[in-house]
Enzyme design. Structure first.
Site, PDB file in Angstrom:
ATOM      1  N   LYS A  46       8.634  -9.890 -19.320  1.00 56.39           N
ATOM      2  CA  LYS A  46       7.304  -9.765 -18.959  1.00 56.39           C
ATOM      3  C   LYS A  46       7.039 -10.956 -18.079  1.00 56.39           C
ATOM      4  CE  LYS A  46       2.530  -8.372 -20.848  1.00 56.39           C
ATOM      5  NZ  LYS A  46       1.752  -7.242 -21.646  1.00 56.39           N
TER       6      LYS A  46
ATOM      7  N   GLU B 121       7.390 -12.477 -23.083  1.00 59.11           N
ATOM      8  CA  GLU B 121       6.155 -12.985 -22.411  1.00 59.11           C
ATOM      9  C   GLU B 121       6.393 -13.987 -22.304  1.00 59.11           C
ATOM     10  OE1 GLU B 121       2.954 -10.831 -23.019  1.00 59.11           O
ATOM     11  OE2 GLU B 121       1.777 -11.454 -21.439  1.00 59.11           O
TER      12      GLU B 121
HETATM   13  C1  5MM Z   1      -4.285  -7.120 -23.145  1.00 54.61           C
HETATM   14  O1  5MM Z   1      -4.201  -8.631 -23.894  1.00 54.61           O
HETATM   15  C2  5MM Z   1      -2.967  -9.402 -24.173  1.00 54.61           C
HETATM   16  C3  5MM Z   1      -3.689 -10.479 -25.329  1.00 54.61           C
HETATM   17  O2  5MM Z   1      -4.355 -11.310 -24.995  1.00 54.61           O
HETATM   18  P1  5MM Z   1      -4.699 -12.256 -26.029  1.00 54.61           P
HETATM   19  O3  5MM Z   1      -3.865 -12.353 -27.069  1.00 54.61           O
HETATM   20  O4  5MM Z   1      -5.190 -13.192 -25.106  1.00 54.61           O
HETATM   21  O5  5MM Z   1      -6.277 -11.509 -26.913  1.00 54.61           O
HETATM   22  C4  5MM Z   1      -2.099 -10.408 -23.058  1.00 54.61           C
HETATM   23  O6  5MM Z   1      -1.287 -11.128 -23.854  1.00 54.61           O
HETATM   24  C5  5MM Z   1      -2.182  -9.285 -22.313  1.00 54.61           C
HETATM   25  O7  5MM Z   1      -0.369  -8.680 -23.048  1.00 54.61           O
HETATM   26  C6  5MM Z   1      -1.348 -10.057 -20.663  1.00 54.61           C
HETATM   27  O8  5MM Z   1      -1.736 -10.584 -20.407  1.00 54.61           O
HETATM   28  C7  5MM Z   1      -0.845  -8.691 -19.722  1.00 54.61           C
HETATM   29  O9  5MM Z   1      -2.461  -8.528 -19.350  1.00 54.61           O
HETATM   30  P2  5MM Z   1      -2.639  -8.465 -17.984  1.00 54.61           P
HETATM   31  O10 5MM Z   1      -3.951  -8.141 -18.284  1.00 54.61           O
HETATM   32  O11 5MM Z   1      -2.796  -9.059 -18.200  1.00 54.61           O
HETATM   33  O12 5MM Z   1      -1.899  -6.890 -17.585  1.00 54.61           O
END
Ligand code: 5MM
Length: 340
Positions: free
Chosen positions: A219, A177
């Site tokens: 991702k 990602e």
């Molecule tokens: C769910 O949020 C994930 C973890 O974020 P932190 O490590 O900052 O707590 C994040 O990595 C998430 O899996 C991705 O950004 C995709 O989430 P979004 O909300 O962008 O679809």
């Protein structure tokens, strides 16, 4: 082992299904709960996530995998069933976030590098025993005046590739990602340019570190205008430019691409995915790995009250179904209105 990796990766991007990103670290889930006026405790986090994983129809029909946080992969439901077992019983693959967060990159003001390689081999072995069959590592690239720099892009690409190699050694599929943030005022063409440079660096490093692409999932962010951009690109332009950028940079051998939502509204994230799949003729399946775009609605509906569980599950099921339709290009805005 390689066949097994490829099978898991294929299951993660199976037709009509996508990934639920429920791997918010403690700080992030607290922010989400603050927004709905719920105290973030071990029990409230468990209750909320259990509610999602027990949304039977959505989990069976539209969710291929769930990304968990360290606390959640060890947690049991209120009745004592491990949450991982509930996920696996629905047919979805349990996964785990293994990075240790994005930290300031020395010598690069305003830029971040994701940490977590030390001890990762041992942590992956434990997560495999706990039931994880895929993992996630998120690199964060910001766009602003003079950034991102080459140093930031290369440090993050190297970290992603080292992580991916360790995952495959452990029999775990890596989700790679590299997130180019949409927080700034930049336009869509600047996002294209940066995303192209980042993905080129990532696939160069994955090759150098001997990562098997068939046993990996990408991702990425979509190619999209920054949130503060004065004139934001429309759905068709986002779809066309994202597909063009991915075609230039992502080898056809990659098992599939599962987008992050990155702060788009839930409907926007669905519309973009559907428009991309409507273009067709792509070498990889394109699906979702959304956090906020799948969870904002159920979180609001739940608001920490047990009596709202059914409404929250209905909200989650609806978003999962809309995004499932988007994976085949069949979503239409009218379907949202019908549900409302
Ligand atoms: C769910 O949020 C994930 C973890 O974020 P932190 O490590 O900052 O707590 C994040 O990595 C998430 O899996 C991705 O950004 C995709 O989430 P979004 O909300 O962008 O679809």
């Amino acid at each position: 082992m390689t066949d097994r990796l490829d099978d898991i990766a294929a299951a993660m991007v199976a037709r009509g299904k996508g990934i639920l990103a429920a791997d918010e670290s403690s700080g992030t889930i607290k922010k989400r709960f603050d927004a709905i006026g719920v105290e973030s405790t071990e029990d409230s986090r468990r209750d909320y996530r259990e509610l999602l994983f027990r949304t039977g129809d959505a989990m069976r029909n539209h969710i291929s995998g769930v990304i968990l946080y360290d606390e959640t992969i060890r947690q049991k439901a209120a009745d004592g069933t491990p949450l991982v077992d509930i996920i696996a019983a629905s047919g979805a693959v349990p996964g785990i976030k293994v990075d240790m967060g994005a930290k300031p990159l020395a010598g690069h003001p305003g830029e971040l590098v994701t940490e977590g390689l030390d001890g990762l081999r041992e942590r992956l072995a434990e997560y495999h025993k706990l039931g994880a069959r895929f993992a996630k590592w998120r690199a964060v690239i910001d766009i602003a005046g003079g950034i991102p720099t080459r140093g930031c892009i290369e440090a993050n690409a190297h970290g992603l590739a080292r992580y991916a190699g360790l995952c495959q050694e452990a029999g775990i599929v890596p989700i790679v990602e590299p997130e180019v943030l949409m927080d700034g005022g930049h336009d869509i063409d600047r996002c294209f340019e940066v995303t192209e440079a980042v993905l080129n660096a990532v696939y160069d490093q994955l090759f150098t570190q001997r990562v098997r692409l068939e046993g990996s999932v990408l991702k990425p962010n979509m190619v999209i205008s920054g949130k503060k951009c004065a004139s934001r690109a429309g759905v068709e332009e986002v779809a066309e430019k994202t597909v063009a950028c991915l075609k230039r940079t992502v080898p056809a051998a990659v098992a599939g691409i599962a987008f992050l939502s990155g702060g788009q509204s839930d409907e926007e994230a669905t519309a973009h995915l559907s428009a991309m799949n409507a273009i067709g003729g792509l070498p990889w399946p394109l699906t979702f790995s959304y956090g906020r775009a799948l969870q904002a609605a159920p979180q609001k509906a739940w608001s920490g009250k047990a009596e709202n569980t059914t409404a929250a599950q209905a909200a989650f099921a609806h978003r999962a179904r809309m995004n499932s339709l988007a994976t085949t290009g069949e979503w239409q805005a009218a379907l949202e209105k019908q549900a409302a």
